[in-house]
Enzyme design. Sequence first.
Site, PDB file in Angstrom:
ATOM      1  N   GLU A 107      -0.299   2.543  -1.032  1.00  0.00           N
ATOM      2  CA  GLU A 107       0.618   2.187   0.202  1.00  0.00           C
ATOM      3  C   GLU A 107       1.065   3.447   0.491  1.00  0.00           C
ATOM      4  O   GLU A 107       1.506   3.266   1.599  1.00  0.00           O
ATOM      5  CB  GLU A 107       1.997   2.244  -1.204  1.00  0.00           C
ATOM      6  CG  GLU A 107       2.979   1.719  -0.213  1.00  0.00           C
ATOM      7  CD  GLU A 107       4.279   1.856  -1.155  1.00  0.00           C
ATOM      8  OE1 GLU A 107       5.490   1.315  -0.700  1.00  0.00           O
ATOM      9  OE2 GLU A 107       4.460   1.730  -2.114  1.00  0.00           O
ATOM     10  N   ASP A 108       1.117   4.306   0.293  1.00  0.00           N
ATOM     11  CA  ASP A 108       1.431   5.698   1.184  1.00  0.00           C
ATOM     12  C   ASP A 108       0.335   7.085   1.756  1.00  0.00           C
ATOM     13  O   ASP A 108       0.295   7.591   2.494  1.00  0.00           O
ATOM     14  CB  ASP A 108       2.969   6.278   0.349  1.00  0.00           C
ATOM     15  CG  ASP A 108       3.438   5.656   0.531  1.00  0.00           C
ATOM     16  OD1 ASP A 108       3.905   4.799   1.348  1.00  0.00           O
ATOM     17  OD2 ASP A 108       4.439   5.846  -0.479  1.00  0.00           O
TER      18      ASP A 108
END
Length: 731
Positions: A81-82
Amino acid sequence: MVDTVEEKYRHLEATIKEHMPGADLERIRAAYEFARKAHGPQLRKDGSEFITHPLSAAEIIVEIGLDEDSVCAALLHDCVEDTEATSEDIEKNFGKDVATIVDGVTKLTRVTYTSAEDEQMDNLRKMLFAMAQDIRVILIKLADRLHNVRTLQFQKPEKQREIALETMEIYAPIAHRLGMQKIKWDLEDLSIRYLDPVACDEIIEGLRQRHIEDEAFLESVKKKLTDRFKENNISCQVTGRVKHLYSIYRKMFGQNKSLSEVLDLHAFRVIVDDIADCYNVLGHIHELYRPIPGYFKDYIGTPKPNNYQSLHTNVIGSEGVPFEVQIRTWEMHQTAEYGIAAHWKYKEGKGKKEADEEKFAWVRRLLESQQDSDAQEFMQSLKTDMFSDEVFVFTPRGDVVNLPAGSTPIDFAYSIHSEVGNRMTGALVNGRMVPYTHMLGNGDIVSVLTSKTAKGPSRDWLEIIKSPEARSKIRQWFKKEKREENVIHGKLSFESELRHAKIALADVMEPSILKKVLNRTSFGSADEMYAAIGYGGITATKVVNRVREELRAVAKNKQAVDPVDEVVTRAVTRKKAPQGVIVEGLDNCLVKFAKCCSPIPGDPLVGFITRGFGVSVHRKDCPNYLKSHAMEEDSEKGRWVSVTWADTGTSLYSTTIDVHVHDRTGLVVDVASVLNAMSIRMTSFNARPVVNTGGTLITIVAELRSRDELVTAMAKIMNVQGVTDVRRADG
């Protein structure tokens, strides 16, 4: 105090050695190094390295007793996600299971939405599907959320309230439904501090002031219980505590009490070796203290749906202070603290897979009941199924059935089987006949009366029932058995919603607009969409919102100011034809509707040019019109002209319905009630016997707005007991 990232990792390693002695520490170390490198210079709001968050989540996962893959996935859960890391990278380095778990957690947040409501709904739906695939996904998500609320002090006030509210409404109830009471209490106690800090400060200060008094009371009761059990050779552990912050908050502000008025502030727990000792301990407690009537609960004999088991009793001490005692075995205690993780199939091994699958069956049932629901319906059903209080009732054989609080005999019938609900004709509760609206209570014995000739569920049942499972099964029945009726109901609802939104139907039926709306709502045709609205698979409001968005997009492309205003303007300026019809080639001519077939809006039309009386309008299936066209030499055939409906607005049109029945007491009233319930005005209602059939013919002249309304009325009349046929009169 763990100060550095490396020290924090060593603390995690120590926790793993304590709880997971066989874990591969090199593999877990590799996951930690991978995540730390991927997150690189990223920082959290408190200024610490981002990797401290995955480390904390992993430690929670270890404490609740999950496996090595889960620890690796917790360390890696934010990478996709990051960071630049991909699922393929994770699968290559740590295996398919870890990659699947990380992907499941990622899908809960990595998506774009048009509204906050859609975002929350889609996240929840994805969460449920992820749970069905691998329960470890939601367990890691709970660990992630728990650490986030533990560090809420570093967020802005608005963000604190937003996260705290979502935690209270969604994540704490999910933890409860999974039986994870320890995590549930932590989530609630931490979140309520940000939602109502003034009240929490008041409670905390009040508890601080009476701390010495409470400790003395807890110690005295604990000693008395311990001594009694020791005298009777009962091996057990006794603990006492003041209730959790949120539990006290609910009692104070839910019941408008001060702290001094909350009597059952204290709770004790007795953990024993076997079930027999649970009941033995209960007897000793009731000998030592007076039980409060109505406050004993046996969750051992009747476990909660999340597998929670304990005996609960409330008693009054010698000082006149009431308190609660929970009695359970060590195995029950593990289940109560860690819920689904305590019985987790990946930990127990393949041999117990079938037994474990049954423990998670509620997740599958919940998913099945949400297949056809839209965002609003999904949220409502989810909160009812997962977050509401429950009622426990019994079948005549003594089997326990748990239902949402407020459930009816209909909910009970569908919980047994779809066919039991579909064939239901009545219900007995504790041997007494009750109406369908009867609210079931704990301990009720429910028996369902069925018949093979039952006509199936009523749409009214959808307004009565409480359980999503029953709602889903009733909708499936209507979807399968009543397609034509669903299309009619759905079309009426859709057009009504369009009128409410001041959007003209003609604009929606524009092929380019309709195609886009159908694509966005995943339907192949307008009738499929109408049918889904009719049986409740999607709401008319949601479809009209999609229509509005498409009209705005078209207007934007044309650089129009506001497509809705434009549509309203066109609707206002559109010419309304006299008497609701347009006669091809003739303007302002006299028009009358033929009494032989009584056409109403929605019927295909044809007009006959009369001598001196204008145009007589017939239905295209009118016997007089069909007879004329069948006679090739008819000199009057050329006087038939094309007629179409215009914007009829709210005008009423008279038509005649013939209802064939086997007469019975009250039948005429039942038929009339159907039309009254639809607010249809009847101008004539006659009944006469039919000699050759032995039945009765009811002839009704009614005023309606459209053919769709007529078809709906006829379908409802056909459902009345004793009705054998319903037709339009054709002259």
